[in-house]
Scaffold this active site. Sequence first.
Site, mmCIF file in Angstrom:
data_model
loop_
_atom_site.group_PDB
_atom_site.id
_atom_site.type_symbol
_atom_site.label_atom_id
_atom_site.label_comp_id
_atom_site.label_asym_id
_atom_site.label_seq_id
_atom_site.Cartn_x
_atom_site.Cartn_y
_atom_site.Cartn_z
ATOM 1 N N GLY A 283 2.480 3.964 -1.245
ATOM 2 C CA GLY A 283 2.603 4.666 -2.521
ATOM 3 C C GLY A 283 1.719 4.123 -3.617
ATOM 4 N N HIS A 284 0.789 3.228 -3.285
ATOM 5 C CA HIS A 284 -0.121 2.653 -4.297
ATOM 6 C C HIS A 284 -1.544 2.633 -3.733
ATOM 7 C CE1 HIS A 284 -1.913 -0.335 -7.070
ATOM 8 N NE2 HIS A 284 -0.918 -0.044 -7.873
ATOM 9 N N PHE A 285 -2.215 3.756 -3.700
ATOM 10 C CA PHE A 285 -1.783 5.084 -4.128
ATOM 11 C C PHE A 285 -1.878 6.016 -2.937
ATOM 12 C CE2 PHE A 285 -3.453 2.918 -7.863
ATOM 13 C CZ PHE A 285 -2.415 3.085 -8.765
ATOM 14 N N VAL B 227 -4.624 0.701 -2.530
ATOM 15 C CA VAL B 227 -5.195 -0.439 -3.234
ATOM 16 C C VAL B 227 -4.098 -1.497 -3.357
ATOM 17 C CG1 VAL B 227 -6.200 -1.261 -5.405
ATOM 18 C CG2 VAL B 227 -6.763 1.028 -4.570
ATOM 19 N N PHE C 137 0.818 -1.214 0.000
ATOM 20 C CA PHE C 137 0.000 0.000 0.000
ATOM 21 C C PHE C 137 0.856 1.270 0.000
ATOM 22 C CE2 PHE C 137 -3.259 -2.722 2.369
ATOM 23 C CZ PHE C 137 -4.046 -2.898 1.245
#
Length: 294
Positions: free
Chosen positions: A206-208, A213, A204
């Site tokens: 940095g995504h996003f 997600v 998770f």
Amino acid sequence: MENFPVNATELIPHRGNMLLMPELTYASSEKAEAFFAVPAEGLMVRRDSTLIPVALIEMSAQLTAAWIGWEKRNGRNMSNSGYLVGIKDFAVNGKVMSGDKLKIRVTKKETIGPVIVIDSKVFANDREAASGELKIWNNPPDLPEKKTPETESGSGELNIHGTEFFEKRADIDREIVRSIIGFNADDENSVAAKLVFNESFPGFDGHFPGKPVVPGILLLETVMLIKELHLKSELALTGISQVKFSLPVLPRQPVELHVSAVRESDGLKIKGKALLNDKRAVFSELFAEKAIGG
């Protein structure tokens, strides 16, 4: 006229652990390219310095997202983002190691409504390491805002006795195993598992930002891991026949995963299905062979 390279953070939302591509090296209306070396360490680098194969797919998807961002910045595309929604006929040709010099190239094959079909090629030290087709949903609806449903949490207590091969795996593989809260072998070919990815799951990161997600490629890695734990044997991903991502997996959402495999002349054909509240989130058909020494 654009000066290349362009820092990836100027073009895509990925950050932290999940920013796998440092720059957009070149782009035109026909193609985009990125050149960089595999880092010595990282979430997806194993202890034997091997990069997990699904990372090559994520790198190609991030290059495509950077290309879309570059086109928008230059007034050629009004899209805000793009999500990976499908993979087809993706071949993996041998190992990619830390220090290998990567050259990733993506080109547009066709556009089907809001979906852009991308041809991706990954070269490692001038050897074709992977290639295949990606489907990117261009300018999809916004992801839901971050919220924490009341669910079970990952326990990290799965018994992996007899799987000594696991000791050399990447950190992300260990984190996926910690997210398993149920594991049941239906028979010698089929296995079911239940997972919950807590907010601390590094996928998770940095995504996003603000809208976490589970990266689709990590759900494919989970399919491989579940089958390896079932067989108590290490597998090497050799290809992907097809994948369809239908629903996003959010923090603390229980995921039911059903994995089956049949032996073929050149290895295993592995089918995986991930369900969220009985709705299909992911369907995958992968090819694998027993890893050397696994």
